[in-house]
Motif scaffolding. Structure first.
Motif, PDB file in Angstrom:
ATOM      1  N   TYR A   1      -7.532   2.530   3.488  1.00  0.00           N
ATOM      2  CA  TYR A   1      -6.721   3.234   4.733  1.00  0.00           C
ATOM      3  C   TYR A   1      -7.205   4.802   4.516  1.00  0.00           C
ATOM      4  O   TYR A   1      -7.686   5.420   3.557  1.00  0.00           O
TER       5      TYR A   1
ATOM      6  N   SER B   1      -2.643   7.593  -2.161  1.00  0.00           N
ATOM      7  CA  SER B   1      -3.456   7.494  -1.229  1.00  0.00           C
ATOM      8  C   SER B   1      -4.028   6.110  -1.199  1.00  0.00           C
ATOM      9  O   SER B   1      -4.859   5.477  -2.176  1.00  0.00           O
TER      10      SER B   1
ATOM     11  N   ASN C   1      -7.155  -0.152  14.187  1.00  0.00           N
ATOM     12  CA  ASN C   1      -5.575  -0.435  13.655  1.00  0.00           C
ATOM     13  C   ASN C   1      -4.965   0.694  13.158  1.00  0.00           C
ATOM     14  O   ASN C   1      -5.502   1.366  12.337  1.00  0.00           O
ATOM     15  N   GLU C   2      -3.498   0.928  13.425  1.00  0.00           N
ATOM     16  CA  GLU C   2      -2.917   2.129  12.858  1.00  0.00           C
ATOM     17  C   GLU C   2      -1.658   1.451  12.270  1.00  0.00           C
ATOM     18  O   GLU C   2      -1.055   0.647  12.559  1.00  0.00           O
ATOM     19  N   VAL C   3      -1.435   1.677  10.886  1.00  0.00           N
ATOM     20  CA  VAL C   3      -0.444   1.232  10.106  1.00  0.00           C
ATOM     21  C   VAL C   3       0.481   2.244   9.507  1.00  0.00           C
ATOM     22  O   VAL C   3      -0.115   3.543   9.188  1.00  0.00           O
TER      23      VAL C   3
ATOM     24  N   PHE D   1      -1.156   6.423   8.329  1.00  0.00           N
ATOM     25  CA  PHE D   1      -2.673   5.993   7.799  1.00  0.00           C
ATOM     26  C   PHE D   1      -3.178   4.956   8.795  1.00  0.00           C
ATOM     27  O   PHE D   1      -2.568   3.983   9.326  1.00  0.00           O
ATOM     28  N   ARG D   2      -4.685   4.822   8.994  1.00  0.00           N
ATOM     29  CA  ARG D   2      -5.403   3.781   9.530  1.00  0.00           C
ATOM     30  C   ARG D   2      -6.189   2.876   8.740  1.00  0.00           C
ATOM     31  O   ARG D   2      -6.801   3.511   7.831  1.00  0.00           O
ATOM     32  N   GLN D   3      -6.106   1.632   8.745  1.00  0.00           N
ATOM     33  CA  GLN D   3      -7.057   0.709   8.162  1.00  0.00           C
ATOM     34  C   GLN D   3      -8.534   0.689   8.498  1.00  0.00           C
ATOM     35  O   GLN D   3      -8.931   0.528   9.629  1.00  0.00           O
TER      36      GLN D   3
ATOM     37  N   PHE E   1     -11.306   3.573  13.862  1.00  0.00           N
ATOM     38  CA  PHE E   1     -10.050   3.089  13.187  1.00  0.00           C
ATOM     39  C   PHE E   1      -8.933   2.486  14.471  1.00  0.00           C
ATOM     40  O   PHE E   1      -8.356   3.113  15.033  1.00  0.00           O
TER      41      PHE E   1
ATOM     42  N   PRO F   1       0.811  -1.259   0.047  1.00  0.00           N
ATOM     43  CA  PRO F   1      -0.043  -0.114  -0.154  1.00  0.00           C
ATOM     44  C   PRO F   1       0.790   1.303   0.032  1.00  0.00           C
ATOM     45  O   PRO F   1       0.299   2.265  -0.327  1.00  0.00           O
TER      46      PRO F   1
ATOM     47  N   TYR G   1      -5.861   9.058   5.881  1.00  0.00           N
ATOM     48  CA  TYR G   1      -4.911   9.320   6.508  1.00  0.00           C
ATOM     49  C   TYR G   1      -4.977  10.257   7.801  1.00  0.00           C
ATOM     50  O   TYR G   1      -6.110  10.598   8.073  1.00  0.00           O
TER      51      TYR G   1
ATOM     52  N   THR H   1     -11.851  -0.849   9.080  1.00  0.00           N
ATOM     53  CA  THR H   1     -12.430  -2.487   9.330  1.00  0.00           C
ATOM     54  C   THR H   1     -13.982  -2.092   9.883  1.00  0.00           C
ATOM     55  O   THR H   1     -14.367  -1.606  10.839  1.00  0.00           O
TER      56      THR H   1
END
Length: 454
Positions: A418, A414, A448-450, A431-433, A446, A409, A420, A435
């Motif tokens: 996810y 963008s 989970n934070e990636v 970014f955050r995924q 949000f 990703p 921003y 779900t």
């Protein structure tokens, strides 16, 4: 005859007492004891001087005692604190700006509760993709060669059997004489050339040298040395010092600055040290005897003080020219020296002048022959073609399951799925995924934070 002082070595004599009588002891008796000549060296004895000794030394004459005055005691002034308040402000407190500090927020995902109602599938991806197959063992294609020994007997003799003829060993007759001692028939004659030719002579009496009587010289002793002869006692000027003058740098102005020590120092009251009173000296009773063993046993002698052989004091000035000639400068003069050339030995063998002929004995005697290569008995390495097709099927080709290639990703400006969040000081975007399952049940959409580096 000579008689050995050691034990006898004859066969039939078993005596244990050694014989100490020799031919030298019989013919040369011991003479009377002669003492060595006396030494003419004078004895090292202390010769005491009978004169009276004067107890004045250079230290007593040059260094006179002075009256020592006791150093006055300085009374310490009483401390008086200053009036007013102390300004405790510093440059750090003046220039430093306080900032409000917020508590650190933990970037930690929220705790998720796992559901226990559903059934857990424990089949991993490896078992799902790679399944065991029944593999049959491949039969070897090797041709069996059974060894059959020959029936006929091997009857080829070797060259050693053909050429070698067994013969009997005949030992060679030895010409070495037998090691047997021959007994002489003539009796043993013990006369030698030394016994036959030696003639004993009578020794002459020893020459005794008469002792010479010491005669002192009538001439006076010349004690003139090169130092006394060459040294004229001419005074010279003192060398000037090249050291710069030690000029003190000082100022009489009053210092009006205020230091940090004066600002921060809190004076304290200090008590004066207690003065210890010295005890009064009480002399012991009775009279003191100042006589010692040295004063009682010492005998005074009249001695004249030695005159010091010193050069003239440097305080005197003279206009005479300094004579810098010495015996070393006059007798040892510098000579012009040149470097000696290298002594080379002349070559005895002359160098050749003609052209070098490189013809060697090998080139002159060698006759070239035609080489015949030896026949090789190695079997021919012929490849026999196989009409059957080649089996290129492997376990990897049969059991491999292709997977779908996923794109990172971080390659998208963008990324899909996810949202921003922010960008840090290093330029990294976070970014955050998304779900949807947890967004319905949880208030935080949000969880989970990636971090995706751009």
């Amino acid at each position: 005859r000579h008689r050995c002082p050691h034990k006898p070595t004859r066969i039939y004599d078993n005596g244990h007492q050694p014989c100490l009588t020799t031919e030298y002891v019989e013919k040369y008796p011991i003479y009377s004891n002669i003492s060595p000549p006396r030494s003419l060296k004078p004895k090292e004895e202390y010769q005491a001087h009978r004169g009276k000794m004067e107890g004045i030394t250079t230290f007593k004459s040059d260094y006179l005692p002075y009256d020592i005055v006791k150093r006055p005691f300085r009374v310490q002034e009483e401390y008086k604190p200053k009036t007013g308040e102390i300004d405790l402000g510093t440059t750090y407190r003046k220039d430093y700006n306080a900032h409000k500090i917020q508590p650190l927020i933990l970037v930690r995902p929220l705790e998720r509760k796992h559901t226990t109602g559903g059934k857990l599938d424990t089949i991993p991806t490896y078992r799902d993709d790679y399944r065991s197959w029944e593999v049959q063992r491949r039969e070897p294609s090797k041709v069996e060669h059974t060894y059959q020994p020959p029936i006929e007997k091997f009857g080829n003799p070797t060259t050693f059997q053909d050429d070698f003829v067994p013969r009997e060993l005949n030992p060679r007759q030895s010409f070495k004489p037998p090691c047997i001692a021959k007994l002489p028939e003539v009796p043993f004659d013990s006369t030698t050339s030394h016994r036959a030719s030696y003639i004993a002579h009578q020794l002459a009496p020893r020459f005794v040298r008469s002792k010479e009587v010491y005669k002192p010289s009538n001439q006076p002793f010349e004690d003139l040395t090169t130092h006394r002869n060459d040294f004229k006692g001419l005074p010279g000027q003192l060398a000037k010092s090249c050291k710069p003058e030690n000029a003190e740098v000082g100022s009489n102005a009053h210092f009006n600055g205020v230091t940090e020590f004066q600002d921060r120092f809190q004076p304290w009251l200090v008590s004066l040290p207690e003065v210890r009173k010295t005890k009064e000296y009480v002399p012991p009773p009775g009279n003191m005897d100042f006589n010692s063993t040295t004063h009682l046993d010492y005998v005074k002698h009249e001695l004249s003080p030695a005159v010091p052989i010193r050069p003239v004091s440097n305080g005197r000035t003279t206009n005479a020219r300094f004579q810098g000639n010495t015996t070393t400068k006059e007798d040892f003069k510098a000579w012009d020296s040149c470097r000696q050339e290298i002594i080379k030995k002349q070559e005895e063998i002359p160098k050749p002048t003609g052209k070098f002929s490189d013809l060697t004995t090998f080139k002159s005697h060698y006759v070239p022959h035609q080489l015949i290569p030896a026949q090789s008995f190695k079997p021919v390495h012929a490849i026999v073609p196989n009409p059957a097709p080649f089996q290129d099927e492997t376990m990897y080709r049969r059991e491999y399951t292709p997977k779908k290639q996923e794109i990172c990703p971080a390659n998208y400006p963008s990324p899909p799925g996810y949202v921003y969040v922010n960008t840090d000081s290093h330029g990294h975007k976070f970014f955050r995924q998304l779900t949807p399952e947890f967004s319905k049940s949880n208030s935080n959409p949000f969880p989970n934070e990636v971090a995706v580096v751009s």
